[in-house]
Each structure stands twice: as structure tokens, then as C-alpha cells.
Design a protein around this motif. Structure first.
Motif, PDB file in Angstrom:
ATOM      1  N   ASP A  45      -9.218  -0.959  -2.960  1.00 48.59           N
ATOM      2  CA  ASP A  45      -8.986  -1.363  -1.492  1.00 48.59           C
ATOM      3  C   ASP A  45      -9.839  -0.681  -0.420  1.00 48.59           C
ATOM      4  OD1 ASP A  45      -6.900  -3.029  -2.154  1.00 48.59           O
ATOM      5  OD2 ASP A  45      -5.420  -1.444  -1.986  1.00 48.59           O
ATOM      6  N   ILE A  66       0.934  -1.227   0.013  1.00 50.49           N
ATOM      7  CA  ILE A  66       0.078   0.100   0.098  1.00 50.49           C
ATOM      8  C   ILE A  66       0.902   1.140  -0.085  1.00 50.49           C
ATOM      9  CG2 ILE A  66      -1.667   1.365   1.280  1.00 50.49           C
ATOM     10  CD1 ILE A  66      -2.721  -1.242   2.293  1.00 50.49           C
ATOM     11  N   ARG A  75      -4.846   3.912   4.678  1.00 44.74           N
ATOM     12  CA  ARG A  75      -4.698   4.281   3.479  1.00 44.74           C
ATOM     13  C   ARG A  75      -3.130   5.002   3.694  1.00 44.74           C
ATOM     14  NH1 ARG A  75      -7.672   3.617  -0.333  1.00 44.74           N
ATOM     15  NH2 ARG A  75      -9.576   2.932   0.162  1.00 44.74           N
TER      16      ARG A  75
END
Lengths: 212, 287
Positions: free
Chosen positions: B271, A11, B278
Motif C-alpha cells: 500500500d 488498514i 499507515r
């Protein structure tokens, strides 16, 4: 059966899951252990279909998640601090969720509430619930549709002794039914009590697998 | 069936439970309508036949093309901007609150990300229609109370003196298109674009993007800024070289299709994470 093949997830450039290969079988309870940030929640999110792998694949009964399936079938999930609609009662919240799938009726919703020690007839709105009651409602939401896969992230949070005893019973029943359970818990003693297999995570990898 | 249940859920949870959000719109519509009605008295136009079309022209007049010359200050069309910005605000939060907390329970039960997206697009359509229905309904009710004529005609003198507007050829069809169809379609298109952008950026930036499109539309006369199609003063009804209705409808439909399509593409791999996850800064604390 859930099969993870060399699954990685990044991420914003940071690797949170790093090349995990692991198979999860029905009827077995897997306990995830690891320090904060080791990747337990991310692994649960991956298996739940909330996020998809950057590399590798996740198969659920032969179907690839993100390709053949958006989310696993028959999934019960408690992954964040439970959140429900403030102005609804506990029963109404669960009934609204149940009506999305139409798999269970009001009887099953009542049963799930009773199993967690909540009163289905309680007319209090969710916003009036204590933290422990909110957690119980979260557990009730996860089990009410009789899932075959149950993912529980820190289910004992905010539960009192009575709540923990009821949860022990729920886990025993789910195991008897053959449910595949994956859970994380900061209390190691409890984690060992519930689990058949302990997976220790570190830096997004499964460092150790221990069968109990 | 699943889509039907999701839409039913969105109507119950995203519209019926949020009806209070339409109250400010109804109040502002009343204030604007009564204000416009009162201004007739101030201009000695009491004897002119005020019609509901005059009221709607006031709502959707927008701004005439602006030429930035010395001493020519730009004045924003407040009523027009409020109508469209509030519509964007109304559709801002609900869909993405459906991706955290309780929403996680909902989306995992839908079994399909695409259906979830489709139901949210449908919700944007419904919410926008309902919002504009409130505007039209409130102005209709006030027209009945204030004995404002409900005919499709309008007073040219009121338009000229209060709105500084002299319309070219006006037919019933043009009135419907410029005062009902294009404002609603433009708002739906902007709101769907905002919804789609929410899959890429933070919500606040998406609202800012909507605001920039709308503000820029009032300043620049160009078909590239979709707000132009929802302003009477930019239309062929007002200017000979004004915005064409057909072009407006095509632009709105194109933007709607593009936004829905881009959202379909994005939601497949989106996502579903908590906001702080995040950034990952706090993940270590919460994991």
C-alpha cells in the motif's frame, strides 16, 4: 470505464472503504463529497492503484487492477499536496516525469504549464515557488500527458482567483475531450459546478448518488 | 525500455543529485589513510615498504574472533564499521522517498510495481559500487601522492606491528576476493536486505537491523552473520579455520536473491500511503 465491485479496504484492522460498488464512465465528472475521514482520498488511492482492495475488485476497461494492471493506463493524478524536486525548475520537474513515459514532448509540457498560468521559461527552482504555484505545477503534471482518467484530490487548495479561473477552463477542456474526471473539493459550490454526478461518502461508503 | 528510463531517472535523481553524500566518505577515507601513513612514523617503520594493500588490509581487517574472558574488553573495529554503516545509510532513504510526494508521480508513470522495484535494486547495486569506488579511488590517489607502493605485495612487518595481523598463505586472487569482491558483495547484500525490509517496517528499524547485523558480525564469528565474510581477520587468509571465500560469495548471492525475491512478492500488494495514513490516526484530519 472504471468498475468497482463490492470494494473494501482495511488498514491495520480499520475499515476505510466499505463495500463500494460503483461504475465510472468516460466523459463524466464525478465529484466526491463528504466530511473529513469519510474515505474520499482512500477511494481515489484505490482507483489510482496506489493501494489495492482487501476485498472486491476494481476493473479498468476490463482489466483488473492489481492483477492485470499495476496502475491505470493514461492516468493523471493529483492526490497529495504536490511535491516536486526542490532544486529543479517547474519545467525541468515535468520534463523529468514526462521522460519516464516518453508519451509527450517538450511542447506538451510547455502547454500544460501555460494552461495553469506558469511560465515555462521561469528559471526559479521549485523550492522558491509559492504554495499556489506548487499547486498549479501539480495540476500541470496531472494533465500534461493528456490522460483519459483524471483524479484530482482538492485541486483548488491554495489557488488564487486567477488560478481557480484557469482550473475552471482546464476542467471544461478535459470534459470536452471525454476525460473521466474524479475530484474532491471542500467548496461545495465549486464541486457542483464541475461535476455531473455527486457521490456523497460517509464512513467509507457511498451514501448518496446525485446526478446534476 | 521502461526499465531503462527508470534506471536513467534513478541515476540522475538518486545518484547525480546526491553526490554530496559521497564527500564525507572521501574525507574519512583520506583521514584514515593519512592517519595510517602517519602511524608508520610513530612506530619507526618509515623504512618499511608500505603498499596500497596494507592500506586496504587496514580498512577491511575487521576484528579477530573475540573470546569474552575477564579483562579482555571488546573493541569495535571502527573503520570497518564506519565503511559498512555509511554504505547502508547511503542507500536508506532514496528508494522510499520515491513512494511519497513526487515519487507517487513517478511510480504511477512506470505502470509496473515490479519494474519500480527492480530499478531500485539496481540503484542499490550502483550506489554501493560507486561508494566503494570512492574508497578505492581516494586511497589510490593518496597512495600516489604519498608515494605508497601500488604493487599487490604487502609489508608483513607493518601488518604485524600496526594491524596485529599475520596472514597465512596469500595469493593475488585471495587479496582481490577479500579486499574488493567480498566487501562490496557483502555491502550490496546488507543494503538490499535493508531495502527489502523497508517494504515491511519503518526505515529507521531497517537501518537498525543493518547495524545489528554488522555489529553482531564483529562480535560473533559465524557464517550466519554475513559481515564475517567481509573481515580479513575472519578469513582463511588470517585463520586456518577462517571463513571460506566461496562460502562467502554463495552467502552474499543467496541473500541478494532472497531480498530481491521477497521485495518482488511484497511490492505487488504494497500500500502506497503517507506515513501518517499507515497509522490512520491523522487520516481524519487530512482526508
Amino acid at each position: 470505464m472504471i468498475k468497482l465491485e463490492n470494494v473494501s479496504k482495511s488498514i491495520k484492522g480499520k475499515t476505510v472503504i466499505d463495500g463500494i460498488t460503483q461504475t465510472f464512465h468516460g466523459g463524466i465528472t464525478y465529484g466526491l463529497k463528504g466530511i473529513n475521514g469519510s474515505g474520499k482520498t482512500m477511494l481515489m488511492r484505490l482507483i489510482s492503484g496506489l493501494i489495492y482492495p482487501t476485498a472486491g475488485r476494481i476493473e479498468i476497461r476490463g482489466k483488473e487492477l492489481g492483477k492485470d494492471l499495476s496502475f491505470p493506463e493514461n492516468l493523471g493524478l493529483l492526490i497529495e499536496n504536490p511535491a516536486f524536486l526542490d532544486t529543479y525548475t517547474g519545467f525541468d520537474n515535468l520534463w523529468l516525469l514526462a521522460s519516464l513515459n516518453n508519451k509527450v514532448g517538450k511542447t506538451e509540457v510547455r502547454e500544460a504549464l501555460l494552461k495553469t498560468g506558469l511560465n515555462p521559461e521561469d528559471r526559479r527552482k521549485y523550492k522558491k515557488y509559492s504554495l499556489g504555484m506548487k499547486q498549479r505545477l501539480g495540476i500541470a503534471a496531472a494533465i500534461m500527458e493528456k490522460p483519459q482518467i483524471l483524479i484530482l484530490d482538492e485541486p483548488l487548495n491554495a489557488l488564487d482567483a486567477e488560478g481557480v479561473a484557469l482550473f475552471d477552463k482546464i476542467i471544461r477542456e478535459e470534459k470536452e475531450k471525454g476525460t473521466l474526471i474524479i475530484l474532491s473539493c471542500h467548496e461545495e459550490e465549486k464541486l457542483r459546478e464541475y461535476s455531473d454526478v455527486i457521490l456523497t461518502m460517509e464512513n467509507g461508503k457511498i451514501k448518496n448518488r446525485e446526478e446534476l | 525500455m521502461r526499465l531503462y528510463r527508470l534506471i536513467r531517472y534513478d541515476i540522475k535523481n538518486g545518484i547525480c543529485s546526491r553526490l554530496y553524500l559521497y564527500v564525507p566518505a572521501a574525507i574519512l577515507c583520506s583521514v584514515f589513510t593519512i592517519g595510517f601513513y602517519m602511524s608508520l612514523q610513530n612506530r619507526n617503520l618509515e623504512n618499511e615498504k608500505l603498499t596500497i594493500i596494507n592500506i586496504l588490509l587496514y580498512f577491511f581487517e575487521g576484528k579477530e574472533p573475540f573470546s569474552p574472558e575477564l579483562g579482555n574488553a571488546f573493541v569495535f573495529p571502527v573503520v570497518w564499521l564506519f565503511i559498512f554503516l555509511y554504505s547502508a545509510f547511503l542507500t536508506l532513504n532514496y528508494p522510499y522517498s520515491n513512494l511519497t510526494g513526487y515519487g507517487v508521480q513517478v511510480i504511477t508513470r512506470t505502470k509496473s510495481r515490479k519494474l519500480w522495484w527492480l530499478s531500485k535494486c539496481f540503484w542499490v547495486f550502483l550506489t554501493t559500487f560507486l561508494y566503494f569506488a570512492v574508497w578505492y579511488l581516494v586511497s589510490l590517489v593518496l597512495s600516489l601522492i604519498l608515494h605508497i607502493d601500488l604493487s599487490i605485495q604487502y609489508s608483513e612487518r607493518i601488518c604485524a606491528e600496526l594491524l596485529d595481523m599475520k596472514l597465512q598463505s596469500v595469493q593475488a586472487g585471495s587479496v582481490w576476493i577479500s579486499l574488493v569482491i567480498l566487501p562490496v558483495m557483502t555491502s550490496v547484500a546488507v543494503n538490499l536486505l535493508q531495502l527489502c525490509l523497508g517494504l515491511f517496517f519503518d526505515r529507521i528499524y531497517c537501518f537498525l537491523a543493518s547495524a545489528v547485523i554488522l555489529f553482531a558480525s564483529t562480535y560473533f564469528q559465524t557464517p550466519l552473520l554475513i559481515g564475517n565474510f567481509a573481515m580479513v581477520k575472519r578469513s582463511v587468509m588470517y585463520q586456518e579455520n577462517g571463513m571460506d571465500f566461496t562460502q562467502g560469495i554463495i552467502a552474499c548471492v543467496a541473500l541478494i536473491i532472497l531480498s530481491i525475491g521477497a521485495g518482488f512478492w511484497r511490492i505487488r500488494k504494497y500500500d502506497i500511503l503517507k506515513k501518517h495514513e499507515r497509522g490512520l490516526q491523522q487520516e481524519a484530519e487530512d482526508d
